[in-house]
Design a protein around this motif. Structure first.
Motif, short mmCIF file in Angstrom:
data_model
loop_
_atom_site.label_atom_id
_atom_site.label_comp_id
_atom_site.label_asym_id
_atom_site.label_seq_id
_atom_site.Cartn_x
_atom_site.Cartn_y
_atom_site.Cartn_z
N TYR A 1 53.05 74.71 -84.20
CA TYR A 1 51.79 75.40 -84.04
C TYR A 1 50.82 74.54 -84.83
O TYR A 1 51.16 74.09 -85.93
N MET A 29 48.55 72.79 -87.31
CA MET A 29 48.13 73.08 -88.67
C MET A 29 47.96 71.77 -89.44
O MET A 29 48.89 70.97 -89.54
N GLY A 57 51.93 78.18 -92.61
CA GLY A 57 52.86 78.28 -91.49
C GLY A 57 54.29 78.32 -91.98
O GLY A 57 55.14 79.03 -91.43
N LEU A 60 55.49 81.67 -92.89
CA LEU A 60 55.91 82.47 -91.73
C LEU A 60 57.29 82.06 -91.21
O LEU A 60 57.94 82.81 -90.51
N ARG A 84 49.42 70.92 -98.16
CA ARG A 84 48.01 70.67 -98.40
C ARG A 84 47.63 71.51 -99.62
O ARG A 84 48.46 72.27 -100.13
N ASP A 119 29.28 79.46 -80.68
CA ASP A 119 29.33 80.47 -81.74
C ASP A 119 27.96 80.79 -82.33
O ASP A 119 27.75 81.89 -82.85
N SER A 154 35.29 79.72 -85.26
CA SER A 154 34.67 81.02 -85.04
C SER A 154 34.87 81.94 -86.24
O SER A 154 34.00 82.73 -86.58
N HIS A 195 44.79 83.09 -90.84
CA HIS A 195 44.81 82.84 -89.41
C HIS A 195 45.63 83.94 -88.71
O HIS A 195 46.81 84.12 -89.01
N ASP A 241 40.12 82.68 -80.03
CA ASP A 241 41.15 83.03 -79.06
C ASP A 241 42.54 82.70 -79.58
O ASP A 241 43.50 83.44 -79.33
N ILE A 258 48.53 83.72 -82.41
CA ILE A 258 49.25 84.19 -83.59
C ILE A 258 48.99 85.66 -83.91
O ILE A 258 49.84 86.35 -84.43
N ASN A 261 36.82 80.24 -76.71
CA ASN A 261 36.43 78.92 -76.22
C ASN A 261 37.58 78.22 -75.50
O ASN A 261 37.53 77.03 -75.22
N TYR A 298 41.76 75.43 -79.29
CA TYR A 298 41.80 75.50 -80.74
C TYR A 298 40.75 74.52 -81.26
O TYR A 298 40.93 73.31 -81.14
N GLY A 299 39.66 75.06 -81.78
CA GLY A 299 38.57 74.20 -82.22
C GLY A 299 38.83 73.56 -83.57
O GLY A 299 38.90 72.34 -83.69
N THR A 320 41.28 73.03 -85.43
CA THR A 320 42.39 72.08 -85.60
C THR A 320 42.27 70.90 -84.63
O THR A 320 43.24 70.20 -84.38
C1 LIG Z 1 49.51 80.30 -90.37
C2 LIG Z 1 48.53 79.29 -89.92
N1 LIG Z 1 48.84 78.49 -88.91
C3 LIG Z 1 47.98 77.56 -88.49
C4 LIG Z 1 46.78 77.41 -89.09
C5 LIG Z 1 45.84 76.33 -88.64
N2 LIG Z 1 44.73 76.82 -87.85
C6 LIG Z 1 43.53 77.02 -88.38
S1 LIG Z 1 42.39 77.50 -87.24
C7 LIG Z 1 43.53 77.41 -85.99
C8 LIG Z 1 43.20 77.69 -84.56
C9 LIG Z 1 41.81 77.92 -84.29
O1 LIG Z 1 41.65 78.27 -82.96
P1 LIG Z 1 40.82 79.55 -82.56
O2 LIG Z 1 41.38 80.75 -83.25
O3 LIG Z 1 40.75 79.60 -81.09
O4 LIG Z 1 39.40 79.32 -83.23
P2 LIG Z 1 38.31 78.23 -82.88
O5 LIG Z 1 38.42 77.18 -83.93
O6 LIG Z 1 38.60 77.71 -81.52
O7 LIG Z 1 37.04 78.97 -82.97
C10 LIG Z 1 44.75 77.03 -86.48
C11 LIG Z 1 45.94 76.85 -85.63
C12 LIG Z 1 46.48 78.27 -90.16
N3 LIG Z 1 45.33 78.21 -90.81
N4 LIG Z 1 47.37 79.20 -90.54
#
Ligand SMILES: Cc1ncc(C[n+]2csc(CCOP(=O)(O)OP(=O)(O)O)c2C)c(N)n1
Ligand SMILES: Cc1ncc(C[n+]2csc(CCOP(=O)(O)OP(=O)(O)O)c2C)c(N)n1
Ligand code: SF4
Ligand code: SF4
Ligand SMILES: [Mg+2]
Ligand SMILES: [Mg+2]
Lengths: 609, 295, 609, 295
Positions: free
Chosen positions: A223, A225, A277, A280, A302, D27, D57, D73, D98, D104, D126, D129-130, D132
């Motif tokens: 996933y 990260m 992560g 989890l 990190r 956003d 977001s 997250h 999203d 998750i 969107n 995943y923005g 990341t």
């Molecule tokens: C447990 C965990 N896994 C992974 C992450 C890394 N992470 C941060 S934001 C994100 C995804 C963001 O996508 P979205 O929720 O669609 O938001 P957007 O940035 O697109 O607005 C991830 C995977 C995290 N912070 N915590």
């Protein structure tokens, strides 16, 4: 320093293109057979922010981004102001005179204002050209032949057509010639021994991914990260080429359980994440150990706690990895030291995981996972030994197949699901040799004990396969620097600096954390005169671990937890400070990254776009 | 699907251990129907992989003669996904409870369906947490009194059938442990189906659920097939899935489609066949190529 | 033994009613002012299986289920066969002659075959009556007046009407009189000092729940999990009475995050689970610490690893709790010792959580959480001191409200959301004093360091509020038994046994694990002659922790990990063995529960219903 | 809902920090509409609690003047649930992405809806995943090429609107960041709605999603209201929720009902009002009673 080196920093906002400019220089150096270490400091923001890419070039292997700064290529005013003060004596500041202003540059440093517009006028003066002009100028200063830059630009822009390449070479030449007219070559320029050595530039993340496929990994789940995503991106883009199932799952719980499922079915499988992560995934780690299923799980640390500072480095997840999942169970914890070590640790880890049918947890960090450095491809073994452990391929003739047979080593030969005649159920509940639950109708304490003993016995045997720790450097050193994982290189360099300062230090770096060579470590520690544990965290997690294993109380801790990696000089200075303080017990040194931009911090903390 | 030449009967799948469910538990019927369905399909026990989570219902793998994994509470679908991706030749059947699948495990459930993984997921839905001695579950009816809802359940239950329909499952059915013949047939079709099959089975908990009992179900269910339901229509299925209440609870196959490709058909990596059967590692030539890319 | 005591075991299958029979006896004892300790050993199965309820009665406080067995009430043949051999010299076996057979009862023990059918004939001979008959007989043997049983049956069956009560009293009388005719009263019978003391019988789980509401807890979230479910069940059935929001959530991740949300909003909030659920909560623990939100999280341990043995006890989650969540962050870890201690620890924990705005993690276990023992209600303080820490109720007049203000103690006065003028955002990303993210545009290392230091500083101050460890028993003891959490009582009793054997031992029991009194513990340990660490796990997790904090290498480990709790004699025997072996370093003793049913194990492992 | 007497305008909610989203990010529009909706409702900033997870977001709480929690997250809904249960007087608005909400966090999403908690959940969808840097998301269209789906997304996207409808949300709508007026109105109604309000907002990621862009949406969306959709009918809403494709993507309010009581109305514990306002502890009398029960 014993050898020729040169460090350049490229600074600007995300999107200013320091990465591709840095890459071009890196490419040139690698082709010229020079070593490099690239540290890219960035923020958790997609556009804007402050990106600071530091490229250290060395005639010999360099293990950190060092503590010198010979040139700053400033792509915006903020970067210029922020870093001008960091330049070492004799350093140069390169920037676009049309856009930026440089005042207050400290004495002994030189500000080079390139008239970019003028120099690029013949080619249409696009904003992007600024970087190429400055790179041209830089090349002159470092002292590399201009043809090398031509080749690099050719490679970089070849796809975009001959015209683009010509344009770029033209403006680069402009910068090169301009610099030639106004500034001398650096001291290093005449000392380089430029060769043919073709180095690859790899990150720890890439090395883990490549090392894994070399070791037969066929399943990777993740996933996204930071800073583990690099491993996922490499796998995703090479899934077809390498025949690896790559699955981005719905969360890290699924990631770990899928990897365990694949491992259970007989694939070499792996997953990676960072601290949150990993939290989890912890429940699944105990599951794998109870199933006696091999799997490799990577935590690229990190800066924490919690979401923390996602784009900064730290070594503060050791406690988490040690404490992952409830109960007592066998597993290995290994912290590789360098990108190359990452590559080779993968085969070792998969073999250990399969031979002892247990999870192998690797600890890396942002610094190790994302910094890019030179590696000689010839040193990477693409055909490592693959040892899948004891596997049963058909039903035994002497009675039923016992998946969890009690054996002297604790290892019970496993059968891959699908094999006729060796059917069994793997459960997370306690079970007997056949795999039948003993938690249900009657919990039989003697069976429970026997199964616990069987599983834990594996640790004893696995230990024998892990190399023991050893001292690097003079045996009679006055001080021993103890580290673990990614700090190996920077401690090496600190020791070199200390040697120049006439202080004899040596290093005890740990890679194998579990199973732990308690006896050997204790014996070594008893021979050490004074010890300092160097760690990128607040509490000194490894020092506590080591003490728990050996009773060794270190002289003190050298810590850093502001998100930035150690610089060699900081460690060397800590040692000096410790000696000056007469080596008191329980000494604590906190290395800090100075704020180069002190007074404007408030204003620029969040700047408006 | 590997077919065994030796005769396979329901008895072939009799496990080494007798089930320790409470006498009368609905799960006995599910086990029996599952064994029957596998026998009809002539699956060799070593080609069958039954994966569960934790719960009374999740003890099932211990009671059937096949490969089995008794994983963590809520994680069966994720573990099973890994197994199927590794070895396509296994018939992967996932079994578990309503708490396991719709409570803690609901995320894996939803995401596995949109992937259309070729597995069969059987939930023994007793509308209560059995193994932990009778707490409210995600399918407990509104107002139901349990150990943890002494004033009556304040929440509306989830709708597993509707969830499956809108999430992309390609075979969606509901069975009842008290209707063994139909259940066996539903399971047989589900296992034979290529793609994600979801079967929600009413499997009464005689110890902790005094509300949704065998007689209650018997008097409230009706058979979809008998009411002329067209299982090829998603909208019709969706409309049926919303039905609940006195004499209004449909059982049978809600939906089946073969129009969507399975995940393993979608991802080119799986075209070579089961990955467990592929040689390990890469050639040094490929290794050099991978390095060259970075130079 | 210095005092009068008597231990009865009730054995049968789940559903045979040993719980209610045991409860009736317990009620009688409690009303007579006698102490008790009840240990119920059961399996993870709803019907059938083997349930073994051991009730130890003592004139004075009893701290464990002991090592004697004076009477066995066998409700099925399996239980009879399984436990007859465990009877102490002079013990009696009570059973229904119509159903069961007793042969091979060891010499010096007496088998009492009650003609149940005959004795109950006047009342219709229902199967359930067997238990009451046997209880009647038992009462004679123990030596309690029959009227007490009448009262107990009245209370137990009163709801079902007078007829049922009369029936029960009748058959009980039959058993009582029958026994009187065939067997002498036990030795204890004449020694009881029967009083009026009205004890309550409470489990650690109930005490935690009650202690929590007394301490002002108003939010409890949970997901069912043995052996923590008792806390949930108590809360669920008292939600309205006590005005507590009780939420069974979709999983433990939601549980922890909801509790944190409620704590953040200003409620005293709490949640509990066992090992696997705790693994899922770990990520949220770092979140709470980063938010600086108070919350109390309980891990009631069971035998692991993974799903393990859900209905058995162990102390093997210490590593997990210590390693919960990535990074370095402040939190407290406390392991109460007894049910009463559980009650009072709650107020202490909530005060600590709110004063230091951090998660407080409590460690209990199946043994502590589910065993039932006598408590004098007068000793429970229902009005403990409630200290909510520093709270800001209106906007400061001198500048903006700084939620994460740098203060000498590290505690920044908090404002509850909804307060006008003190708006702020709490984030899991690193932030500045105002709560503004510093991970985004520019990660400012000095701010990062200051915030880390601020948070960690809280540990220093919180430490001062936690009582230091201390030695119980003779200061000059030849041996010190070190324990943590629930083993306090059994170690106490072991020391008493050792005293009878003329071995002077004392006890160093730990309750406060983080923050840890490193200096005091070290000082005490330096004064100890020989130490043994007693733990219910395989690796000696606490011993390693203690060594990591103090460098103290214990003489050895006394471990038990077969799912059963220690018995006092096992510990005493371990000490003797250690002395006989001349106290070697690194000694390891593994206490085992003997298999009373040796040769029939295979047959009965899974028996068919 | 507490109403402030001082005039509240959108500017009242201007945060201390300017958003650091990429220029053009969808956003910005969501933030603006949210501020506008809160102003129209005259919510006092200190009575507003904005809770998010992690993502681009999810940075929103930092940019609005209110109480805020920037949680983990995927965990925003769980944290917000705890907050709302503790203090009913706060207007709780949950914001996120999203990935955060449907990847998750999907379990919390589904279960909060069946509880009908009185909160408003806004997802800035969107389809990628923005934060990341551009991986595939649960709403990425089938076949979409991203960093982690270089051969095209092999999975079907989830359908958040349908999920909300079948899970018990009592206000279900979809907005588009490029239609600010309608979006503000949708948000206003959602926040004012008593019960669980779910609003999926198309909020284009200009950096990583080159497929679902402003122009793409502009040419494919249509307004439900204009097509005479009756938002009081669940079946009609469900049918609309299945629409997707060229010119076939509905935006507007799919469904609203006030027939279901909120969770806090269902559980008698909350009848006294906000629990944060209640005195702590129990009386010694009650304590003695609790003990007496056990004796
Ligand atoms: C447990 C965990 N896994 C992974 C992450 C890394 N992470 C941060 S934001 C994100 C995804 C963001 O996508 P979205 O929720 O669609 O938001 P957007 O940035 O697109 O607005 C991830 C995977 C995290 N912070 N915590
Ligand atoms: C992480 C975790 N949380 C909680 C539990 C405890 N637990 C075991 S089974 C179960 C619920 C069982 O209910 P269901 O899935 O409906 O199965 P049933 O017993 O009703 O068949 C729970 C909560 C666990 N094993 N792991
Ligand atoms: S408790 Fe309920 S679900 Fe569990 S075995 Fe008994 S009847 Fe079946
Ligand atoms: S990466 Fe995408 S979602 Fe994130 S700020 Fe930029 S445009 Fe918005
Ligand atoms: Mg159930
Ligand atoms: Mg997104």
């Amino acid at each position: 320093m014993a050898f020729t080196e040169y460090t350049v920093g490229f600074g600007g906002a995300a999107g200013d293109g320091q990465a591709s400019t840095g890459d071009a220089l890196a490419l040139i150096c690698a082709r010229l057979g020079l070593h490099q270490f690239i540290y890219n400091s960035y923020q958790s923001v997609i556009r804007g922010g402050h990106v600071w890419l530091r490229l250290r070039i060395g005639q010999e292997k360099v293990h950190s981004h060092g503590d010198r700064l010979d040139a700053v290529v400033a792509l915006n005013q903020d970067a210029l102001d922020r870093h001008k003060g960091e330049l070492s004596e004799g350093g140069v500041l390169l920037f676009n005179a049309d856009k930026l202003e440089a005042d207050g540059v400290p004495a002994g440093r030189k500000a080079l204002a390139f008239p970019v517009k003028k120099l690029t006028a013949d080619f249409g003066s696009k904003p992007i050209m600024q970087n190429t002009v400055l790179l041209g100028g830089l090349l002159h200063i470092i002292g590399f032949p201009f043809e090398e830059l031509e080749k690099a630009l050719q490679k970089q822009f070849g796809r975009k057509g001959e015209a683009v390449v010509r344009e770029n070479i033209g403006v680069a030449r402009g910068g090169y010639d301009y610099a030639k007219g106004v500034v001398e070559r650096s001291g290093a320029a005449s000392k380089w021994r430029l060769g043919e050595g073709k180095f690859a530039m790899l990150t720890g993340n890439e090395c883990m991914a490549m090392g894994a496929v070399a070791a037969g990994c066929k399943f990777y789940s993740a996933y996204p990260m930071t800073p583990a995503s690099g491993i996922l991106h490499w796998f995703a883009s090479h899934a077809s080429t390498c025949g690896v199932a790559v699955k981005q799952a719905e969360d890290e719980i699924a990631v770990a359980n899928m990897a365990i499922g694949a491992g259970h079915a007989g694939l070499r499988s792996m997953c990676a994440t960072s601290g949150g992560g990993f939290a989890l995934m912890t429940e699944a780690i105990g599951e794998a150990s109870m199933f006696e299923t091999p799997v490799v799980i990577v935590n690229v640390m990190r800066a924490g706690p919690s979401t923390g500072v996602p784009t900064k480095t730290e070594q503060a997840d050791l406690n988490q990895v040690l404490g992952a999942s409830q109960g007592d169970f066998p597993r290995a914890i290994i912290a590789p030291w360098t990108p190359k070590d990452c590559f080779h640790t993968m085969a070792e880890s998969f073999n250990l995981a399969e031979r002892y049918q247990m999870p192998v947890l690797l600890i890396s960090d942002l610094q190790l996972g994302e910094h890019r450095s030179t590696i000689d491809p010839a040193e990477l073994n693409w055909r490592p030994k693959i040892d899948r452990g004891e596997v049963v391929r058909k039903a035994p003739s002497d009675g039923p197949y016992l998946r969890y047979k009690l054996t002297p080593t604790g290892v019970s030969p496993r059968a891959y699901p699908g094999t006729p005649g060796t059917l069994y159920v793997s459960g997370t509940d306690e079970h007997d040799e056949q795999g039948i639950l003993i938690s249900d109708v009657f919990t039989h304490p003697p069976t429970r004990k026997a199964m616990m003993d069987k599983r834990m016995r594996k640790m004893e045997y696995a230990l024998k396969e892990c190399p023991a720790p050893k001292i690097e450097g003079p045996a009679d050193a006055e001080i021993t620097l103890i580290g673990w994982g990614s700090t190996w290189g920077v401690i090496q360099e600190a020791i070199r600096i200390l040697a120049e300062r006439k202080i004899r230090a040596n290093q005890l770096q740990f890679k194998y954390i579990l199973p732990f060579h308690r006896k050997e470590a204790t014996a070594i520690l008893l021979r050490c005169k004074k010890t300092l544990v160097v760690e990128n965290n607040w509490t000194g997690q490894f020092a506590t671990f080591l003490r728990g294993q050996t009773s060794h109380t270190p002289g003190g801790l050298v810590l850093k937890y502001d998100g930035e990696p150690f610089e060699p000089m900081q460690i060397a200075d800590a040692v000096e400070a410790y000696r000056k303080a007469k080596c008191p017990a329980d000494w604590r040194y906190e290395a800090e990254t100075p704020d180069p931009y002190e007074k404007s911090f408030v204003g620029n903390h969040y700047w408006n776009k | 699907m590997t077919v065994q030449t030796a005769p396979v009967t329901a008895d072939t799948f009799k496990g080494q251990v007798d089930p320790d469910w409470c006498p009368g538990c609905g799960d006995f019927g599910v086990l029996k129907s599952l064994m029957g369905a596998c026998a009809e399909l002539k699956i060799a026990p070593h080609d069958l992989m039954v994966v569960s989570g934790i719960g009374c219902s999740s003890n099932l793998p211990g009671f059937i003669h096949s490969y089995g994994v008794h994983s963590l509470h809520g994680r069966s679908v994720a573990v099973a996904s890994g197994i199927k991706l590794a070895n396509q030749d296994l018939n992967v059947v996932i079994t578990g409870g309503d708490g396991d699948g719709f409570g803690i495990g609901v995320g894996h459930f939803i995401h596995a369906m949109r992937r259309n993984l070729d597995v069969t997921y059987i939930v023994m839905d007793n509308q209560v947490y059995g193994l932990t001695t009778g707490q409210v579950s995600p399918t407990s009816e509104k107002g139901m009194v349990t150990k943890t809802s002494p004033k009556g359940n304040a929440e509306w239950p989830v709708n597993p059938i509707a969830m499956a329909l809108i999430s992309g499952a390609t075979y969606v059915a509901r069975g009842f442990s008290g209707e063994p013949k139909q259940l066996t047939e539903i399971l047989r079709r589900g296992i034979a189906h290529k793609g994600f099959s979801f079967i929600d089975v009413f499997s009464p908990c005689v110890t902790y659920n005094k509300q949704n009992t065998y007689p209650w179900f018997k008097s409230n269910i009706y058979n979809l097939e008998e009411k002329g339901h067209d299982a090829s229509k998603l909208d019709a299925a969706l409309a049926r899935s919303l039905e609940w209440g006195e004499k209004k609870i449909p059982i049978g196959v809600f939906y089946e489609t073969t129009a969507r490709r399975t995940y393993q058909e979608e991802d080119p990596v799986f075209a070579v066949g089961s990955l467990v059967k592929q040689p390990l590692g890469v050639t040094p030539e490929l290794g050099r190529k991978l390095i060259a890319e970075t130079m």
